[in-house]
Design a protein around this motif. Structure first.
Motif, PDB file in Angstrom:
ATOM      1  N   GLU A 180       5.656  35.436 -35.207  1.00  0.00           N
ATOM      2  CA  GLU A 180       4.521  35.047 -35.351  1.00  0.00           C
ATOM      3  C   GLU A 180       3.718  35.181 -36.740  1.00  0.00           C
ATOM      4  OE1 GLU A 180       2.438  35.249 -30.854  1.00  0.00           O
ATOM      5  OE2 GLU A 180       2.431  37.007 -31.975  1.00  0.00           O
ATOM      6  N   LEU A 185       2.797  32.555 -30.229  1.00  0.00           N
ATOM      7  CA  LEU A 185       3.850  32.126 -29.203  1.00  0.00           C
ATOM      8  C   LEU A 185       3.256  32.474 -27.745  1.00  0.00           C
ATOM      9  CD1 LEU A 185       6.818  34.469 -30.478  1.00  0.00           C
ATOM     10  CD2 LEU A 185       6.570  31.984 -30.763  1.00  0.00           C
ATOM     11  N   THR A 222       4.480  27.209 -28.580  1.00  0.00           N
ATOM     12  CA  THR A 222       3.601  27.907 -29.786  1.00  0.00           C
ATOM     13  C   THR A 222       2.176  26.852 -29.405  1.00  0.00           C
ATOM     14  OG1 THR A 222       4.260  26.199 -31.388  1.00  0.00           O
ATOM     15  CG2 THR A 222       5.696  27.936 -31.098  1.00  0.00           C
TER      16      THR A 222
END
Length: 285
Positions: free
Chosen positions: A24, A31, A47
């Motif tokens: 991330e 996510l 995402t």
């Protein structure tokens, strides 16, 4: 030089919070942990950008000299129905001969045809699906690849083909592969979507014996005779070339070889098809 073998890890059973946090931060995405799909060596998730991130753990012993950027290098292919690739990065796991790689790509709305590599029921795919499969495989084969395919994360070579066939089917004297073409190299029912066709998971693509993709999809259809027959019919030029027959036999060797599982629904048809293929290979010289 023999590369060190990493500790065996099953990502379905490991805590991955640190890995997901790193992905991330590096890709600057969030996510959706509720959509996380875990497999033995890969995980993936949606995402907040409406993209998909795939993360894989792979040991040094399974990363060849060509590197480990299959999804990224496949982005240059044309005429193949596949997700757009957007970004990726890799890092080494401290203290282990292991690399991690994360790739962000287009989110594909259609689901994989199979939840596993093989299917045991006919998915009844529309004709448009088969047309897209043929168009994509023909387009792929017509291009060039700076990589060698790594089916099952193992680089495919003439030596590997000869050794695999010789161990299970020693009666096949000539195992020479005459034609090499670009291949997806992991064309299972879990890596194609339907009813809208798309080929996913490109980490192992590269040069391979002609017919590898067709033989892989055919082999994973053997538990459904009508489906296996349809795959063979659609990809007949590949599968009835000498290289294609060798690849079909190569698949059968993996199913019917030393590690054959007696309850594998592909086992009996694989043995039957292997006998046919051996006769045809002998007849073709």
């Amino acid at each position: 030089m023999t590369l060190p073998v990493p500790c065996a890890v099953d990502l379905r059973r490991e805590s991955l919070d640190g890995v997901l946090d790193r992905v991330e931060r590096s890709l600057q995405v969030r996510l959706d942990r509720e959509t996380l799909v875990r497999k033995r060596r890969t995980v993936g998730a949606r995402t907040d950008r409406r993209t998909w991130v795939r993360i894989e753990r792979r040991g040094f012993d399974r990363i060849g000299a060509q590197g480990w950027n299959g999804p990224e290098s496949a982005a240059v292919l044309s005429g193949v129905v596949m997700p757009w690739w957007y970004a990726g990065f890799a890092w080494r796991e401290p203290g282990e001969p292991v690399m991690w790689r994360a790739d962000e790509m287009e989110l594909v709305s259609a689901a994989p045809v199979g939840q596993a590599a093989l299917v045991i029921e006919d998915p009844r795919l529309p004709d448009a699906w088969w047309y897209a499969l043929n168009t994509s495989l023909d387009a792929l084969a017509a291009q060039s690849a700076p990589r060698v395919a790594t089916p099952d994360t193992e680089t495919i070579t003439q030596e590997l083909v000869t050794a695999t066939l010789g161990k299970v089917f020693p009666g096949v004297a000539d195992t020479t592969v005459e034609e090499w073409r670009p291949a997806h190299a992991d064309l299972t029912w879990a890596n194609v979507t339907g009813p809208e066709f798309c080929m996913i998971d490109w980490e192992d693509w590269g040069m391979a014996p002609r017919g590898l993709d067709a033989a892989t999809l055919w082999g994973h259809s053997l538990a459904v005779p009508d489906l296996a027959e349809r795959v063979w019919s659609e990809r007949r030029p590949d599968l009835e070339s000498r290289s294609g027959r060798l690849m079909a036999l190569f698949f059968c060797a993996k199913v019917a070889g030393p590690h054959a599982h007696p309850e594998d629904p592909r086992l009996k048809p694989a043995r039957r098809e292997a006998a046919r293929l051996i006769v045809e290979l002998h007849a073709s010289g």
